[in-house]
Structures are given as C-alpha cells and as structure tokens.
Design an enzyme around this catalytic site. Structure first.
Site, short mmCIF file in Angstrom:
data_model
loop_
_atom_site.label_atom_id
_atom_site.label_comp_id
_atom_site.label_asym_id
_atom_site.label_seq_id
_atom_site.Cartn_x
_atom_site.Cartn_y
_atom_site.Cartn_z
CG ASP A 1 -5.89 0.68 -5.50
OD1 ASP A 1 -6.97 0.16 -5.82
OD2 ASP A 1 -5.12 0.18 -4.66
CD GLU B 1 -3.27 -0.46 0.45
OE1 GLU B 1 -3.18 0.62 -0.16
OE2 GLU B 1 -4.29 -1.18 0.47
CG HIS C 1 -6.33 -3.38 -5.68
ND1 HIS C 1 -6.85 -2.81 -4.53
CD2 HIS C 1 -6.95 -4.59 -5.80
CE1 HIS C 1 -7.73 -3.64 -3.99
NE2 HIS C 1 -7.81 -4.72 -4.74
#
Length: 205
Positions: free
Chosen positions: A187, A135, A177
């Site tokens: 994203d 992330e 993603h």
C-alpha cells in the site's frame, strides 16, 4: 476640578515629533529596522478530527517530538472498511494501529493515537518512532475508494502535520507503506495518485 493630566503642551508634542523624525533619518536605508517585515507563511490548520482511541496495547506511549523527532508521514490503505479498521485498532490482540484513519465516502477523519505517541503502523520500529501514520479506507486494487473527499481531507491533514513539525512536503518525507524498509506491504498501491496528492499537500491544486 482636577486638571487633565493626560494632555501635553503643544511645544512638548512638537519637540517629541521632531526628535522621532531625526532618529528615523539616522537609520541606514538597508538596515533591518528600515526594512518592512515580511509575514511568515501561515501554518496549515488541522481539518476536523474525531477521537477514536486505539487500545494501548497497539502503540507505545512517548513524548514526541522531544523523545523522538517526527520527520515523516506514512501513507497506508486499510484493506478493510473504515468501521472494521477502528475495531481492529481497539482490539488489544491486533498489535497495530495508525495515528489517523480517513473514511472514503466523505473524508471523515478519526484519530486513534496521539501524535506524541509511537503508533505501530509501519512494521519498522525506527520508522514508527519518526513518523505519523495515516490509514485510508479502501483496497489497493480498487481505485474507486480513493475519492476526492478522501484525497483532500488527507492532504489537508498531512500539510498541517508537515507544518507543525517542519517536515518538507516532498516524496522523501511523505512516503507509502511500501517504501518502508523491511515491510511486506504494497500500500497505497498503483492506483494511489501521488502527483495529485502531493499537489494538494502543497496547496497547488
């Protein structure tokens, strides 16, 4: 005084040297023994990583890569601040977590799930079992979050992961993603600079 048992007569030394030279002459020039060894490329080292454990309710304990092969890296954008992302991963009701989170301002890396475990980050069980999720702090519609420090630290991490698991450093194995089948996420979004990122992962930038 005890004699020096480590010294050898000169004749024995000369005889041994001659025997070695004769043996070397018998090795074919093209044989493996005659060729100089080429060093293997050195695996990328993991950048400094700081542990910030996710709640066990947000991942599945496993024994990767023995239980599941690790074949991909999935790139995410948090849609939250770095601090709030860590809080969400520590919330047992969140039911999601990635292995790593990268802070925008300085590239600080938090590890939330051990790589041997299956983090719930991709929204697809098969992809979860076979990937590492990273992330990145920020929002997909605001490119200012994608700083040089964030790109460089994330790329160093991805390169080390790829080297550890023999993952090819290409866009088939390092994906966003949005590219995971069945996901409704977008994203890392249109402002993520894939060309720059991949050059950094490959060590060319």
């Amino acid at each position: 005084m005890e004699s020096d048992r480590t010294s050898l007569p000169r004749r024995r030394l000369l005889t041994g040297a001659a025997a070695l030279a004769a043996a070397a002459a018998l090795v074919p020039a093209g044989s493996a023994a005659a060729r100089p060894r080429t060093a293997r490329p050195r695996a990328a080292a993991y950048p400094p990583v700081h542990w910030a454990a996710a709640d066990p309710a947000n991942f599945t304990e496993a024994n990767r890569p023995t239980e599941y092969p690790v074949e991909m890296v999935v790139i995410h954008v948090t849609q939250e601040t770095f601090a709030d992302t860590l809080k969400l991963f520590q919330d047992p009701n969140h039911k999601a977590a990635a292995h790593y989170v990268v802070r925008s301002s300085d590239g600080y890396l938090a590890q939330c799930v051990s790589e041997k475990n299956v983090a719930w980050h991709a929204g697809n069980w098969d992809y979860n079992t076979r990937s590492i999720g990273i992330e990145h702090e920020g929002w997909v519609d605001d490119p200012k979050w994608f700083t040089d420090a964030l790109y460089r630290q994330s790329a160093a991490l991805t390169a080390a992961i790829c080297d550890r698991y023999n993952i090819p450093k290409d866009r088939k194995h390092i994906i966003g993603h949005v590219e995971v089948p069945g996901t409704d996420h977008t994203d890392p979004g249109q402002y993520w600079d894939w060309s720059r990122y991949m050059e950094l992962v490959k060590g060319r930038a």
